[in-house]
Design an enzyme around this catalytic site. Sequence first.
Site, PDB file in Angstrom:
ATOM      1  N   LYS A  10      -3.977   5.387   8.492  1.00 46.03           N
ATOM      2  CA  LYS A  10      -4.762   5.842   7.340  1.00 46.03           C
ATOM      3  C   LYS A  10      -5.194   7.277   7.621  1.00 46.03           C
ATOM      4  CE  LYS A  10      -8.867   4.367   4.660  1.00 46.03           C
ATOM      5  NZ  LYS A  10      -8.361   4.441   3.285  1.00 46.03           N
TER       6      LYS A  10
ATOM      7  N   SER B 136     -12.594  -2.945   0.189  1.00 42.15           N
ATOM      8  CA  SER B 136     -12.911  -2.397   1.513  1.00 42.15           C
ATOM      9  C   SER B 136     -14.419  -2.231   1.617  1.00 42.15           C
ATOM     10  CB  SER B 136     -12.263  -1.017   1.675  1.00 42.15           C
ATOM     11  OG  SER B 136     -10.872  -1.113   1.494  1.00 42.15           O
TER      12      SER B 136
ATOM     13  N   ARG C   8       0.875  -1.183   0.000  1.00 39.34           N
ATOM     14  CA  ARG C   8       0.000   0.000   0.000  1.00 39.34           C
ATOM     15  C   ARG C   8       0.904   1.222   0.000  1.00 39.34           C
ATOM     16  NH1 ARG C   8      -2.113   3.275   4.056  1.00 39.34           N
ATOM     17  NH2 ARG C   8      -4.134   4.234   3.554  1.00 39.34           N
TER      18      ARG C   8
HETATM   19  C1  IFP Z   1      -8.043   0.452   3.183  1.00 35.47           C
HETATM   20  C2  IFP Z   1      -7.932  -0.892   3.261  1.00 35.47           C
HETATM   21  C3  IFP Z   1      -8.931  -1.697   3.919  1.00 35.47           C
HETATM   22  N1  IFP Z   1      -8.799  -3.029   3.993  1.00 35.47           N
HETATM   23  C4  IFP Z   1      -7.723  -3.609   3.438  1.00 35.47           C
HETATM   24  C5  IFP Z   1      -7.607  -5.105   3.592  1.00 35.47           C
HETATM   25  F1  IFP Z   1      -7.238  -5.362   4.841  1.00 35.47           F
HETATM   26  F2  IFP Z   1      -6.691  -5.585   2.750  1.00 35.47           F
HETATM   27  F3  IFP Z   1      -8.782  -5.678   3.354  1.00 35.47           F
HETATM   28  N2  IFP Z   1      -6.761  -2.964   2.805  1.00 35.47           N
HETATM   29  C6  IFP Z   1      -6.796  -1.610   2.671  1.00 35.47           C
HETATM   30  N3  IFP Z   1      -5.879  -0.981   2.075  1.00 35.47           N
HETATM   31 MG    MG Z   2      -8.006   2.584  -0.944  1.00 38.64          MG
END
Ligand code: IFP
Ligand code: MG
Length: 217
Positions: free
Chosen positions: A143, A114, A41
């Site tokens: 985040k 998500s 990410r």
């Molecule tokens: C914003 C996010 C929410 N969930 C997930 C995951 F955990 F992979 F499902 N990854 C992300 N980057």
């Molecule tokens: Mg995203």
Amino acid sequence: MKFTPPQLSVYFIAGTQDVSRPLREVLVEAAIGGITMFQLREKGSGSIQEEDKRLALALELKQVCHEYGIPFIVNDDVELALASGADGLHVGQEDLQAADARSKIGSSLILGVSAYTSEEAEQAVRDGADYIGVGPMYATRSKEDAKAVVGPERIEEMRRNGITIPITAIGGIAAEHVKTIISSGAEGVSVISAITAAESPEKAAAAFLAEIQKAAM
Ligand SMILES: C=C1C=NC(C(F)(F)F)=NC1=N
Ligand SMILES: [Mg+2]
């Protein structure tokens, strides 16, 4: 690589913005510790923007994942996922529509979406997702635009609403939360800073895996 729900057990997510030493080193230590899937990410302040550098990083980290037999997933950037030969793509609600993502990556790649509400979860299933990420479970440091905390109750609600797709929980999760989260109906947990900020990413990953194994007993 075929997706199986146990791969969601300990899902490490990181970008260079989350670490103060080479991400490859942190990933190797986490893989030794026992993570079961990795998502690159590379996003937000401090992340790499240049396409060629992003591709080089993705290829380097994919190789580590495959040495440890775990899937390599790319977040948001479908071109990077395809160019790097990733095992899958994860998209958020504000990103590329999941249905468009599925048509771009084809049926063999893993697609994660998500989902914040049961409605978004049901839409993700219709769009062909293999798993959904539900959160934030707790206050998160990773985040910048996180939504309000929903907690494991949201996972319970989704299961009560008959949503059966594999779920990984995300957002501020520590090893002591695992039992509660698995009891709420998730297949696993996703972590960023619990591993990237740890003195030993290997020990942190091992602790999560131990908690997952205890919860499954
Ligand atoms: C914003 C996010 C929410 N969930 C997930 C995951 F955990 F992979 F499902 N990854 C992300 N980057
Ligand atoms: Mg995203």
